[in-house]
Design a protein around this motif. Sequence first.
Motif, PDB file in Angstrom:
ATOM      1  N   SER A   7       0.890  -1.003  -0.058  1.00  0.00           N
ATOM      2  CA  SER A   7       0.048  -0.007  -0.024  1.00  0.00           C
ATOM      3  C   SER A   7       0.925   1.251   0.062  1.00  0.00           C
ATOM      4  CB  SER A   7      -0.893   0.051   1.245  1.00  0.00           C
ATOM      5  OG  SER A   7      -1.914   1.008   1.104  1.00  0.00           O
ATOM      6  N   ASP A   8       0.297   2.539  -0.316  1.00  0.00           N
ATOM      7  CA  ASP A   8       0.907   3.740  -0.287  1.00  0.00           C
ATOM      8  C   ASP A   8       2.359   3.656  -0.929  1.00  0.00           C
ATOM      9  OD1 ASP A   8      -1.226   5.313   1.247  1.00  0.00           O
ATOM     10  OD2 ASP A   8      -1.370   3.434   2.072  1.00  0.00           O
ATOM     11  N   ILE A   9       2.498   3.367  -2.078  1.00  0.00           N
ATOM     12  CA  ILE A   9       3.807   3.333  -2.762  1.00  0.00           C
ATOM     13  C   ILE A   9       4.314   4.986  -3.170  1.00  0.00           C
ATOM     14  CG2 ILE A   9       5.062   2.715  -5.039  1.00  0.00           C
ATOM     15  CD1 ILE A   9       2.606   0.634  -5.179  1.00  0.00           C
ATOM     16  N   HIS A  10       3.484   5.638  -3.272  1.00  0.00           N
ATOM     17  CA  HIS A  10       3.618   7.053  -3.232  1.00  0.00           C
ATOM     18  C   HIS A  10       4.722   7.542  -4.249  1.00  0.00           C
ATOM     19  CE1 HIS A  10       0.574   8.657  -1.003  1.00  0.00           C
ATOM     20  NE2 HIS A  10       0.535   7.843   0.142  1.00  0.00           N
ATOM     21  N   SER A  11       4.773   6.980  -5.431  1.00  0.00           N
ATOM     22  CA  SER A  11       5.716   7.439  -6.765  1.00  0.00           C
ATOM     23  C   SER A  11       7.288   7.155  -6.313  1.00  0.00           C
ATOM     24  CB  SER A  11       5.574   8.760  -7.211  1.00  0.00           C
ATOM     25  OG  SER A  11       4.254   9.072  -7.520  1.00  0.00           O
ATOM     26  N   GLY A  33      -3.737   1.039  -2.822  1.00  0.00           N
ATOM     27  CA  GLY A  33      -4.030   2.216  -3.204  1.00  0.00           C
ATOM     28  C   GLY A  33      -2.885   3.112  -2.813  1.00  0.00           C
ATOM     29  N   ASP A  34      -2.962   4.551  -3.322  1.00  0.00           N
ATOM     30  CA  ASP A  34      -1.907   5.502  -3.330  1.00  0.00           C
ATOM     31  C   ASP A  34      -0.647   5.274  -3.865  1.00  0.00           C
ATOM     32  OD1 ASP A  34      -3.444   7.663  -2.375  1.00  0.00           O
ATOM     33  OD2 ASP A  34      -2.741   7.860  -0.496  1.00  0.00           O
ATOM     34  N   VAL A  35      -0.703   4.776  -5.329  1.00  0.00           N
ATOM     35  CA  VAL A  35       0.287   4.393  -6.100  1.00  0.00           C
ATOM     36  C   VAL A  35       1.345   5.634  -6.385  1.00  0.00           C
ATOM     37  CG1 VAL A  35       1.029   3.546  -8.272  1.00  0.00           C
ATOM     38  CG2 VAL A  35      -0.828   2.471  -7.157  1.00  0.00           C
ATOM     39  N   ASN A  62      -6.638   8.514  -1.814  1.00  0.00           N
ATOM     40  CA  ASN A  62      -6.738   9.771  -2.161  1.00  0.00           C
ATOM     41  C   ASN A  62      -6.062  10.486  -3.003  1.00  0.00           C
ATOM     42  OD1 ASN A  62      -5.295   8.973   0.321  1.00  0.00           O
ATOM     43  ND2 ASN A  62      -5.423  11.228   0.875  1.00  0.00           N
ATOM     44  N   HIS A  63      -4.687  10.193  -3.061  1.00  0.00           N
ATOM     45  CA  HIS A  63      -3.752  10.861  -3.595  1.00  0.00           C
ATOM     46  C   HIS A  63      -3.903  10.375  -5.024  1.00  0.00           C
ATOM     47  CE1 HIS A  63      -1.095  12.796  -0.708  1.00  0.00           C
ATOM     48  NE2 HIS A  63      -1.685  11.946  -0.044  1.00  0.00           N
ATOM     49  N   ASP A  64      -4.094   9.209  -5.364  1.00  0.00           N
ATOM     50  CA  ASP A  64      -4.344   8.903  -6.956  1.00  0.00           C
ATOM     51  C   ASP A  64      -5.847   9.722  -7.360  1.00  0.00           C
ATOM     52  OD1 ASP A  64      -2.442   6.691  -6.538  1.00  0.00           O
ATOM     53  OD2 ASP A  64      -4.104   5.490  -5.693  1.00  0.00           O
ATOM     54  N   ALA A 115     -10.027  -1.615   1.454  1.00  0.00           N
ATOM     55  CA  ALA A 115     -10.475  -0.353   1.304  1.00  0.00           C
ATOM     56  C   ALA A 115      -9.006   0.417   1.458  1.00  0.00           C
ATOM     57  CB  ALA A 115     -11.234   0.104   2.338  1.00  0.00           C
ATOM     58  N   HIS A 116      -8.974   1.389   0.726  1.00  0.00           N
ATOM     59  CA  HIS A 116      -7.643   2.407   0.746  1.00  0.00           C
ATOM     60  C   HIS A 116      -7.613   2.837   2.361  1.00  0.00           C
ATOM     61  CE1 HIS A 116      -4.372   4.878   0.451  1.00  0.00           C
ATOM     62  NE2 HIS A 116      -5.003   6.236   0.709  1.00  0.00           N
ATOM     63  N   ALA A 117      -8.547   3.790   2.678  1.00  0.00           N
ATOM     64  CA  ALA A 117      -8.660   4.336   3.998  1.00  0.00           C
ATOM     65  C   ALA A 117      -9.159   3.711   5.279  1.00  0.00           C
ATOM     66  CB  ALA A 117      -9.078   5.676   3.842  1.00  0.00           C
ATOM     67  N   GLY A 148      -4.867   0.605   4.188  1.00  0.00           N
ATOM     68  CA  GLY A 148      -3.775   1.454   4.055  1.00  0.00           C
ATOM     69  C   GLY A 148      -3.934   3.009   4.804  1.00  0.00           C
ATOM     70  N   HIS A 149      -3.344   3.994   3.843  1.00  0.00           N
ATOM     71  CA  HIS A 149      -3.457   5.287   4.076  1.00  0.00           C
ATOM     72  C   HIS A 149      -2.910   5.882   5.537  1.00  0.00           C
ATOM     73  CE1 HIS A 149      -6.065   8.987   3.452  1.00  0.00           C
ATOM     74  NE2 HIS A 149      -6.661   8.762   4.421  1.00  0.00           N
ATOM     75  N   SER A 150      -2.826   5.153   6.680  1.00  0.00           N
ATOM     76  CA  SER A 150      -2.253   5.826   7.769  1.00  0.00           C
ATOM     77  C   SER A 150      -0.403   5.499   7.661  1.00  0.00           C
ATOM     78  CB  SER A 150      -2.756   5.264   8.974  1.00  0.00           C
ATOM     79  OG  SER A 150      -2.113   4.117   9.305  1.00  0.00           O
ATOM     80  N   HIS A 151      -0.331   4.789   6.875  1.00  0.00           N
ATOM     81  CA  HIS A 151       1.302   4.402   6.623  1.00  0.00           C
ATOM     82  C   HIS A 151       1.694   3.964   7.845  1.00  0.00           C
ATOM     83  CE1 HIS A 151       1.548   7.413   2.969  1.00  0.00           C
ATOM     84  NE2 HIS A 151       0.610   7.019   2.970  1.00  0.00           N
ATOM     85  N   VAL A 152       0.805   3.361   8.659  1.00  0.00           N
ATOM     86  CA  VAL A 152       1.486   2.630  10.022  1.00  0.00           C
ATOM     87  C   VAL A 152       0.934   1.441  10.326  1.00  0.00           C
ATOM     88  CG1 VAL A 152       1.557   2.754  12.544  1.00  0.00           C
ATOM     89  CG2 VAL A 152       1.544   4.789  11.217  1.00  0.00           C
TER      90      VAL A 152
HETATM   91 ZN    ZN Z   1      -0.848   7.493   1.552  1.00  0.00          ZN
END
Ligand code: ZN
Length: 245
Positions: A7-11, A33-35, A62-64, A115-117, A148-152
């Motif tokens: 999750s949360d790869i963020h480019s 999500g948040d690729v 959300n960033h996607d 779910a993403h968040a 994902g989403h919280s990154h924790v």
């Molecule tokens: Zn994220």
Amino acid sequence: MRIGIISDIHSNVVALERALEAMGTVDALWCLGDVVGYGPNPNECVALLLAQPSLQICLTGNHDAAALERVSWKGFNAHARRAIQWTHDQLNRHSLDFLSERPDKLQPDGDFTLAHASPRDPVWEYITSPAIARANFEHFNTPLCLVGHSHVPAIYTRREDGRVNGQTAAPGLPLVVADKDRRIINPGSVGQPRDGDPRAAFAIWDSDQRRFDFHRVAYDVAATQRRIIAAGLPSSLAARLGFGR
Ligand code: ZN
């Protein structure tokens, strides 16, 4: 069957490459999500995901959604917004097509909701406490939910008596699902961890053993930081990768 959960790869393609390498061969790959967003290599991350024969599910985050202008940019802080604008300008047709076809919530089988968040609000809600998790158990029906989403990395458990507790999910502490408790599980973030550990995070679900293993893998943080600066993105987005915050 072994399922890799990211999750949360963020480019951050340097972190993604390393995480996939450490994961090894899996029967399926699920991305929560948040690729894109924050980092310097959005198109490369989409291309690398699409090159994985095991890729079965990829949600939108959300960033996607923001990079596709599907949600307002008002909910993001100034540095995140600058990165979203930059990402929006960078995305090629191939990436846009891929990202625009993603669901934000999915129930792939009888065990899992993804779910993403959060299951209650798949785009925005952060599950960061047992109280928030408790409310979310009412919003899915399967025994397990991945977010994902919280990154924790985290595990929230709802016991049969209704009590909910939270614990961190860490390497060396596998979770074997052998009871009727329900759980919300966050594998952590590949590309921008926020639990004070800068290493990329991911999880593996073994459906035969009904077991989760949580992994962390060091990657070349400095390489991604140099690319962030070279792209003209805010330097704070490079600095935070070094702290894992
Ligand atoms: Zn994220």
